[in-house]
Each structure stands twice: as structure tokens, then as C-alpha cells.
Scaffold this active site. Sequence first.
Site, PDB file in Angstrom:
ATOM      1  N   PRO A  43       0.869  -1.397  -0.019  1.00 25.83           N
ATOM      2  CA  PRO A  43      -0.200   0.156   0.047  1.00 25.83           C
ATOM      3  C   PRO A  43       0.848   1.290  -0.041  1.00 25.83           C
ATOM      4  O   PRO A  43       2.033   1.442   0.541  1.00 25.83           O
ATOM      5  CB  PRO A  43      -0.751  -0.154   1.358  1.00 25.83           C
ATOM      6  CG  PRO A  43      -0.705  -1.614   1.678  1.00 25.83           C
ATOM      7  CD  PRO A  43       0.695  -2.108   1.130  1.00 25.83           C
ATOM      8  N   ALA A  46       2.076   4.095   3.306  1.00 28.83           N
ATOM      9  CA  ALA A  46       1.384   3.287   4.701  1.00 28.83           C
ATOM     10  C   ALA A  46       2.660   3.243   5.565  1.00 28.83           C
ATOM     11  O   ALA A  46       2.171   2.321   6.550  1.00 28.83           O
ATOM     12  CB  ALA A  46       0.661   2.147   4.251  1.00 28.83           C
ATOM     13  N   GLY A  47       3.757   3.661   5.358  1.00 28.42           N
ATOM     14  CA  GLY A  47       4.790   3.379   6.398  1.00 28.42           C
ATOM     15  C   GLY A  47       5.295   2.088   6.201  1.00 28.42           C
ATOM     16  O   GLY A  47       5.932   1.367   7.169  1.00 28.42           O
ATOM     17  N   LEU A  48       5.137   1.449   4.964  1.00 27.48           N
ATOM     18  CA  LEU A  48       5.750   0.047   4.813  1.00 27.48           C
ATOM     19  C   LEU A  48       6.709   0.152   3.858  1.00 27.48           C
ATOM     20  O   LEU A  48       7.260  -1.124   3.129  1.00 27.48           O
ATOM     21  CB  LEU A  48       4.549  -0.798   4.225  1.00 27.48           C
ATOM     22  CG  LEU A  48       3.442  -1.134   5.197  1.00 27.48           C
ATOM     23  CD1 LEU A  48       2.371  -1.799   4.523  1.00 27.48           C
ATOM     24  CD2 LEU A  48       3.890  -1.614   6.529  1.00 27.48           C
ATOM     25  N   GLY A  49       7.419   0.963   3.656  1.00 29.87           N
ATOM     26  CA  GLY A  49       8.765   1.117   2.659  1.00 29.87           C
ATOM     27  C   GLY A  49       8.555   0.967   1.193  1.00 29.87           C
ATOM     28  O   GLY A  49       9.268   0.828   0.327  1.00 29.87           O
ATOM     29  N   SER A  50       7.207   1.566   0.742  1.00 28.14           N
ATOM     30  CA  SER A  50       6.995   1.686  -0.566  1.00 28.14           C
ATOM     31  C   SER A  50       7.854   2.363  -1.378  1.00 28.14           C
ATOM     32  O   SER A  50       8.381   1.952  -2.651  1.00 28.14           O
ATOM     33  CB  SER A  50       5.611   1.767  -1.019  1.00 28.14           C
ATOM     34  OG  SER A  50       5.236   3.089  -0.493  1.00 28.14           O
ATOM     35  N   SER A  51       8.334   3.622  -1.097  1.00 31.06           N
ATOM     36  CA  SER A  51       9.294   4.687  -1.510  1.00 31.06           C
ATOM     37  C   SER A  51      10.644   3.818  -1.748  1.00 31.06           C
ATOM     38  O   SER A  51      11.245   4.137  -2.938  1.00 31.06           O
ATOM     39  CB  SER A  51       9.286   5.816  -0.843  1.00 31.06           C
ATOM     40  OG  SER A  51       9.858   5.651   0.600  1.00 31.06           O
ATOM     41  N   ALA A  53      11.531   0.725  -1.754  1.00 34.14           N
ATOM     42  CA  ALA A  53      11.314  -0.385  -2.500  1.00 34.14           C
ATOM     43  C   ALA A  53      11.493   0.007  -4.231  1.00 34.14           C
ATOM     44  O   ALA A  53      11.824  -0.615  -5.064  1.00 34.14           O
ATOM     45  CB  ALA A  53      10.208  -1.375  -2.351  1.00 34.14           C
ATOM     46  N   ASP A  94      15.101   1.247   5.664  1.00 35.32           N
ATOM     47  CA  ASP A  94      14.190   0.523   4.406  1.00 35.32           C
ATOM     48  C   ASP A  94      14.774   0.175   3.385  1.00 35.32           C
ATOM     49  O   ASP A  94      14.703  -0.616   2.533  1.00 35.32           O
ATOM     50  CB  ASP A  94      13.136   1.720   4.189  1.00 35.32           C
ATOM     51  CG  ASP A  94      12.127   1.735   5.358  1.00 35.32           C
ATOM     52  OD1 ASP A  94      12.336   1.052   6.044  1.00 35.32           O
ATOM     53  OD2 ASP A  94      10.993   2.584   5.275  1.00 35.32           O
TER      54      ASP A  94
END
Length: 277
Positions: A43, A46-51, A53, A94
Site C-alpha cells: 500500500p 502506509a509506512g511500509l517502505g514503498s518509496s 522499494a 528501508d
Amino acid sequence: TYKDFSSATRAIAYVQASIEYLEEEYGIGNKDGVEIEIKSEIPLSAGLGSSSATCVATIAALKGYFGVEGNLEGLRTDAHNIEKLVQGAASPIDTAISTYGGYVLVERDEVRRLQLPDLELVVGCIGSIPLSMDSTKASELRLKTKMLVAGVRERRELFTGIFNPLFDAADELTAQAVRSIEEGDFARLGALMNINHGLLDAIGVVPRRLSELVKISQELGALGAKVTGAGGSDEMGGVGSVVVLPGQFEDRIKAAMELSGALVMDVKTGEDGLKIE
């Protein structure tokens, strides 16, 4: 290939920054351009490291396509530099995880890889950005980390004598958490997660909706629960995620989070990082 490059890149600032960085640092470029396609199950914002990745994958793909030699450490460094350019400040955590996978520990900006047992976790995400959102609004939310970091910095400067001990406590907490994972002491690890959440709340990065998810999980018997990533703010819609060490009450915790409107995902730590196929 973008039909409206200026509009699209407002919503994908990290991709734009990756391309510009590679052009400047390595002379990567092609008069015919390249087409970049991104598929993600993470997502957005959402603080899950999408940027992170996205940075790592974009750099790896372009370096490979244009034949630029390098190694994983160089790629990680490039990705971290890009995050700093976009956000103004960024932890190397991240980008290191996206590159290497597994576990990493950051001490004084030094990245150290760890060998630790895998963990079965649950992540609850609230308010992730839909791809259909207006690009200007999406850009504002995707760059929330920059705003949050700036807010913490301002509060730390204002309350230095209070904030410095909080950061020292977070350092000690991390060291104890690593030992707990090594020893398989999940009750202790969960307690440390709960304490960490309190520290994050104290520095001002826990919006109400995420705090409610944490409290629901704790009350239903989770060993530990905390905000993950940059946290969030209520002004930005409370966008963000919590990570839960569920123990024996996983099913009821997941059901309760879903009833609260969260997207719930099972997460296993220790997986692979970058793969070039």
C-alpha cells in the site's frame, strides 16, 4: 513513458528523483527514453517502505538496462541518497531492507546485516492512497515523511532535554529487541514493541486511528503492537500502518482490525531483498 510527465511525476516523486539522480551521477540517459512499469502489493504511503522499494527497483532496473557496473552496497547507497533528496532526511533502514532482505541494524548511520530467526507478524494498514487519487493530493501524502521528520526535528529542538533521553531509550530498546529475537523470547519482544509505540507517541508520530489499532491488538492479547514506518498525523488522514506480534490470538486480532477498517496482511520477516529477473 508518460503522456503527462509533469503531472504524473508529482505523484511518483521517488521515481522521478531516481531517474534524475542516475542521469547526473552515472550519465544514464537515452534520447528515445525508457518505459518503466511498476507493480506493487505494498500500500502506498502506509509506512511500509514503498518509496524505498521503488527507489531500489528503479535504480537496479536502469543500471542493468544501461550496463552500469556496481554491487548491492552501491545500489543501496544510491537509493538512500535519493530518499534524502526527496524527503530532506531519511533512515537507511528501508533502502537496506529492500536491497538485502533479511534483517539490518543501523548504528551511527552504519548498516549492519543480521542473521536472526524469522517472525510471523500481522500488519494493519489504514488510509493507504488509491492509485486513482488526484496526483497533487497524492504527492502531498506521499511526501508526508518529509513533513513528519521536520515536525519531530522542531519538537526535539524545542524540548531537547526531554527528546534526547527518548532517543537514547529507543537505541537501548532496539538492542534488547535484537537479543530477544535471537533468544526466541517473544513475550519480551512484544513488551519492547509496546514500549516503542509509547516512545513514538511521545515524539508525535501516532495519529488517533493507528493508536486505536494498536490498542485493539493489545487488548485482544497481542504480545506486542506498534506503529511502523514514519507513523502519520491526523491532519494527513491518519495514513499509516501498525505491526503486531499476535501470539496465539492472531485470528481475533485480524478480525477486529478488519472491522476497524484496516487492510490486514500477514508478514513474514527474513525474506529475500532485490531480485533481478
